[in-house]
Design a protein around this motif. Sequence first.
Motif, mmCIF file in Angstrom:
data_model
loop_
_atom_site.group_PDB
_atom_site.id
_atom_site.type_symbol
_atom_site.label_atom_id
_atom_site.label_comp_id
_atom_site.label_asym_id
_atom_site.label_seq_id
_atom_site.Cartn_x
_atom_site.Cartn_y
_atom_site.Cartn_z
ATOM 1 N N ARG A 161 0.831 -1.210 0.000
ATOM 2 C CA ARG A 161 0.000 0.000 0.000
ATOM 3 C C ARG A 161 0.866 1.261 0.000
ATOM 4 O O ARG A 161 0.563 2.229 -0.699
ATOM 5 N N THR A 162 1.951 1.235 0.787
ATOM 6 C CA THR A 162 2.825 2.408 0.832
ATOM 7 C C THR A 162 3.479 2.662 -0.515
ATOM 8 O O THR A 162 3.576 3.808 -0.974
ATOM 9 N N VAL A 163 3.917 1.601 -1.164
ATOM 10 C CA VAL A 163 4.564 1.748 -2.475
ATOM 11 C C VAL A 163 3.546 2.218 -3.515
ATOM 12 O O VAL A 163 3.839 3.084 -4.344
ATOM 13 N N LYS A 164 2.349 1.663 -3.451
ATOM 14 C CA LYS A 164 1.352 1.975 -4.475
ATOM 15 C C LYS A 164 0.799 3.389 -4.339
ATOM 16 O O LYS A 164 0.738 4.138 -5.323
ATOM 17 N N GLN B 236 1.636 11.099 1.356
ATOM 18 C CA GLN B 236 1.511 12.509 1.020
ATOM 19 C C GLN B 236 2.226 13.379 2.043
ATOM 20 O O GLN B 236 2.070 13.208 3.248
ATOM 21 N N GLY B 237 3.017 14.310 1.560
ATOM 22 C CA GLY B 237 3.725 15.234 2.417
ATOM 23 C C GLY B 237 5.003 14.696 3.025
ATOM 24 O O GLY B 237 5.678 15.405 3.761
ATOM 25 N N LYS B 238 5.364 13.447 2.733
ATOM 26 C CA LYS B 238 6.570 12.850 3.303
ATOM 27 C C LYS B 238 7.623 12.531 2.250
ATOM 28 O O LYS B 238 8.654 11.942 2.569
#
Length: 299
Positions: A240-243, A247-249
Amino acid sequence: MSLPRRTLYGASAGVLALLGSYPVLAQTAEAPATAPTSGASDSKMLLFWFLVSTLALVVLLGLLLVTALVVKLRPQLRRVYDMPTVRHSWSGKVLGLLVGDPVLVTGTVRDEVIANHDYDGIHEFDNDLPPWWKYGFVVSIIFAVAYFTYFHVAEAGQLSHAEYETEMQQAALLVSAGSDDPNQLTTYQALLAPADLGEGKTIFTQNCAACHGASGEGKVGPNLTDDYWLHGGEINHVYRTVKFGVQGKGMIAWKGKLSAKQLLQVSSYVVSLQGTNPPNAKEPQGEIDPTAKKLAPNR
C-alpha cells in the motif's frame, strides 16, 4: 295520451345503460383527483415562490417608503432631536441615527483627562467603552450560554469530534472499496521466487535506491533493513505504501507507473531486506511491527 310500447322500451334501456355506466364514469372522474401528479407539486412550488417574492417586494417597498419619509421629515426630526429632554434619552439616541448622529453606536467622548495618569507624554482619558463593543460583548455572552446549553447540557448537537467521526463514516460510504481504495488493505502473499525478487531488486535499484540506498540502508528515506517501520512492515502494508505513497513525506505513489505485479515484486524485495544489516545503515525510525515477517534473502 299513451306512448308507443317500443318508445317505452327504448327509454327504459337507455336509463339502465346510463345507470350501469355510472360507476365507470365516477371512477374516471375521481382518478385525476386521487392520483398524484408532478404538475400539482410544481404548482405548489410556483405558488410558494410567488408568495415569497411578493413578501420580499412588500418589505422592499416598505423600506423605501420609510427611507423617503425620513428624508422628507429630517428637518422636523432634527428639531425634535435637539430638544434636551429627547437627546439624552434612549429613544432620542435611536432618533439620532435617523438624523445622522451615531452616538447610540459610538458613544460620547468626554475628553476628560484623569489626574496623575500621564506616562511619557501620553494622557489617559476617562471615556466609556464604545456601545457597539458592549453590545457585542453581551451578544457573545448570550451566544456562549445558548451554545453551552444546546451542546453540553441538552446534548442536542454533535461536538466537533463526534461530527468529524460522523462525516468520516459518511465519506467512507462514498468511497468504493476496490483496488484503488487506499483504505482497503490487500491480502497478498510475499513473492519468494528468485525471479520475482530479482525483478523487484531491479525495480528498487532504478526507482528507490536514490532515497533508500542501494542496499536499503536509508538516505533521505528511512532504513528498510531494520525492525522499525513508519507505515507497517507486513507485505500488504508495504504494498500500500509503495502503491499510494505518503503525502507530504516525499514518498511518491507508484500507482500507474508500475503494474500490480511489479508493485508486489518490489514490495516483496523490500520485505526481504529486513535483517540484512548493510554498512552505514540509517538510525531506526518508526515502531516495531509485530506482523512483519522476515524473509530469507534469496537474491
